[in-house]
Motif scaffolding. Sequence first.
Motif: not given
Length: 282
Positions: A2-8, A53-57
Amino acid sequence: MKLLFLACLSPKTGNHTTAERIRSHIESAGHTCELRDAAEFQSPAEVANLVSQNPPFEGALAIHLYRAGRLLLDIQVPFGVIFGGTDINEDVKVEQKRVVMEQVLLKARFAVAFTSKMKEEAEFFLLSQSSKIYVQPQGIQTEVKEKFCWTEFLRSSGVSMEHVDELRVFLLVCGLRRVKDPLYLVEVFSEWHCENPLNVLVIIGPKIDPALTVEVGAVVQSRGLHGPGEEPTGASCCREKVLRRGQQLCLGGHVSSHLGGHGPRGARVGQGHSRECSCSAA
């Protein structure tokens, strides 16, 4: 994973297109990727809370070291960053931002530059972390609608068809906005076009900045260039006539180089998703 992807994620921008393309690739490999706009968060602490958070990244990714990467400084999972043009062309000039970018690069597991030149500049301006920076060029995929006719496209753009097989067409794909201002290119290219009318510049992209669109139209008019088959009656009118006659193209990928070609098979295009494209012939 599980990945978090940040971008403008401003609409109609290259960042948005690139982020969606990367997210799609990650998910096609069987991972979960949550793409979020960096503008949603005010501090690294907010992102750290989200990641836990659950489930975590299990990991994170960001486009732009300062605009998005700085928000990952407090997370406790590995992350990677992707250099954007603003990082190297603008943000490194501001000392406060440069320091933050160095912190991001030091903590990141890896960094990606789209060109070797961008990697070299990153190594020059920031603390040397060359072993972390990988060059991975962006791909360009071109698809044309079945009913698309290149000759009609040029004719509707006001290009002379007298020597169509000898034309040298340069296609610039960009949203018309101040930070991507194509005016300097229009002015210089028009002089080249006057010397040799077979050199043609076509600009395709959404009208992100209406004021700049009118300004481009004024330059087109002042150079004696006009829309398809009729004399211009005013700066904005001239430009709007051209814009309304844009053809609908299916363009995949993102612009990763100067777009130029010789003849209809030489033009290379980028930018994702089908859209009504605007064009201006110089």
